[in-house]
Design a protein around this motif. Sequence first.
Motif, PDB file in Angstrom:
ATOM      1  N   UNK A  22      -6.868 -60.137 -46.281  1.00 25.34           N
ATOM      2  CA  UNK A  22      -7.862 -59.203 -46.810  1.00 25.34           C
ATOM      3  C   UNK A  22      -7.478 -57.806 -46.351  1.00 25.34           C
ATOM      4  N   UNK A  23      -7.439 -56.871 -47.298  1.00 26.57           N
ATOM      5  CA  UNK A  23      -7.043 -55.499 -46.989  1.00 26.57           C
ATOM      6  C   UNK A  23      -8.098 -54.512 -47.480  1.00 26.57           C
ATOM      7  N   UNK A  24      -8.163 -53.366 -46.792  1.00 24.02           N
ATOM      8  CA  UNK A  24      -8.950 -52.253 -47.310  1.00 24.02           C
ATOM      9  C   UNK A  24      -8.194 -51.681 -48.501  1.00 24.02           C
ATOM     10  N   UNK A  25      -8.928 -51.276 -49.551  1.00 23.34           N
ATOM     11  CA  UNK A  25      -8.278 -50.758 -50.751  1.00 23.34           C
ATOM     12  C   UNK A  25      -8.963 -49.495 -51.254  1.00 23.34           C
ATOM     13  N   UNK A  66      -3.926 -43.955 -50.301  1.00 25.18           N
ATOM     14  CA  UNK A  66      -4.005 -45.128 -51.159  1.00 25.18           C
ATOM     15  C   UNK A  66      -3.766 -46.352 -50.280  1.00 25.18           C
ATOM     16  N   UNK A  67      -4.639 -47.339 -50.404  1.00 23.02           N
ATOM     17  CA  UNK A  67      -4.520 -48.582 -49.638  1.00 23.02           C
ATOM     18  C   UNK A  67      -4.574 -49.744 -50.610  1.00 23.02           C
ATOM     19  N   UNK A  68      -3.753 -50.771 -50.369  1.00 24.24           N
ATOM     20  CA  UNK A  68      -3.733 -51.926 -51.266  1.00 24.24           C
ATOM     21  C   UNK A  68      -2.992 -53.088 -50.632  1.00 24.24           C
ATOM     22  N   UNK A  69      -3.061 -54.235 -51.290  1.00 24.28           N
ATOM     23  CA  UNK A  69      -2.268 -55.397 -50.925  1.00 24.28           C
ATOM     24  C   UNK A  69      -0.873 -55.205 -51.512  1.00 24.28           C
ATOM     25  N   UNK A  70       0.134 -55.752 -50.833  1.00 25.73           N
ATOM     26  CA  UNK A  70       1.496 -55.587 -51.326  1.00 25.73           C
ATOM     27  C   UNK A  70       2.348 -56.796 -50.965  1.00 25.73           C
ATOM     28  N   UNK A  71       3.263 -57.129 -51.869  1.00 24.55           N
ATOM     29  CA  UNK A  71       4.202 -58.219 -51.616  1.00 24.55           C
ATOM     30  C   UNK A  71       5.378 -57.747 -50.772  1.00 24.55           C
ATOM     31  N   UNK A  72       5.649 -56.448 -50.796  1.00 26.93           N
ATOM     32  CA  UNK A  72       6.756 -55.866 -50.030  1.00 26.93           C
ATOM     33  C   UNK A  72       6.224 -54.756 -49.137  1.00 26.93           C
ATOM     34  N   UNK A  73       7.029 -54.389 -48.148  1.00 23.07           N
ATOM     35  CA  UNK A  73       6.657 -53.321 -47.232  1.00 23.07           C
ATOM     36  C   UNK A  73       7.689 -52.202 -47.337  1.00 23.07           C
ATOM     37  N   UNK A  74       7.453 -51.234 -48.220  1.00 20.63           N
ATOM     38  CA  UNK A  74       8.422 -50.142 -48.335  1.00 20.63           C
ATOM     39  C   UNK A  74       8.311 -49.194 -47.144  1.00 20.63           C
ATOM     40  N   UNK A  75       9.440 -48.720 -46.676  1.00 23.00           N
ATOM     41  CA  UNK A  75       9.447 -47.779 -45.568  1.00 23.00           C
ATOM     42  C   UNK A  75       9.776 -46.400 -46.129  1.00 23.00           C
ATOM     43  N   UNK A  76       8.727 -45.595 -46.329  1.00 21.28           N
ATOM     44  CA  UNK A  76       8.918 -44.262 -46.899  1.00 21.28           C
ATOM     45  C   UNK A  76       8.332 -43.238 -45.937  1.00 21.28           C
ATOM     46  N   UNK A  77       9.152 -42.333 -45.495  1.00 22.41           N
ATOM     47  CA  UNK A  77       8.721 -41.186 -44.712  1.00 22.41           C
ATOM     48  C   UNK A  77       9.518 -40.001 -45.238  1.00 22.41           C
ATOM     49  N   UNK A  78       8.911 -39.255 -46.136  1.00 24.17           N
ATOM     50  CA  UNK A  78       9.593 -38.183 -46.835  1.00 24.17           C
ATOM     51  C   UNK A  78       8.824 -36.894 -46.646  1.00 24.17           C
ATOM     52  N   UNK A  79       9.507 -35.847 -46.236  1.00 19.09           N
ATOM     53  CA  UNK A  79       8.875 -34.552 -46.057  1.00 19.09           C
ATOM     54  C   UNK A  79       9.773 -33.501 -46.686  1.00 19.09           C
ATOM     55  N   UNK A  80       9.293 -32.904 -47.785  1.00 19.63           N
ATOM     56  CA  UNK A  80      10.069 -31.888 -48.498  1.00 19.63           C
ATOM     57  C   UNK A  80       9.241 -30.607 -48.521  1.00 19.63           C
ATOM     58  N   UNK A  81       9.486 -29.745 -47.591  1.00 22.30           N
ATOM     59  CA  UNK A  81       8.786 -28.462 -47.564  1.00 22.30           C
ATOM     60  C   UNK A  81       7.291 -28.607 -47.429  1.00 22.30           C
TER      61      UNK A  81
END
Length: 127
Positions: A22-25, A66-81
């Motif tokens: 169960x996840x917060x969404x 944004x919060x949701x259930x996911x089948x995968x765990x993407x690792x995104x940490x992007x900072x552009x300006x």
Amino acid sequence: MKAFLLAVLVITLCTEHAFSLTCFTCKDATSNFQCLSTTTCADYEKYCLTTYSSTGLGNNHSQRITKKCSAVCPSINLNIGVAGVATSCCETSLCNISGASSVKTSYTMIAAGALATSITYICTYGL
């Protein structure tokens, strides 16, 4: 008879019990307080995923969660300006209560979220 009971016991102990996550969404919420809805994930969804994005500077600063259930765990940490996106994943029920991936959630915050969810459920569906 004893052999039958022993077989039932072995099968019971060796059977893996599947409990749904169960996840917060929420989608594009401006604050964590708008992310207190919960969803029971599908069997193939093993992660609670939180995506935090921000844009702008100073008074023109905007953030979205944004919060949701996911089948995968993407690792995104992007900072552009003046824009950034970060994700965090966890694997236990209601573990994605915090909007910040680097901040650990206190037990008080977990209790407050659980209380808010319970009150929302009771008001919506009654006792």
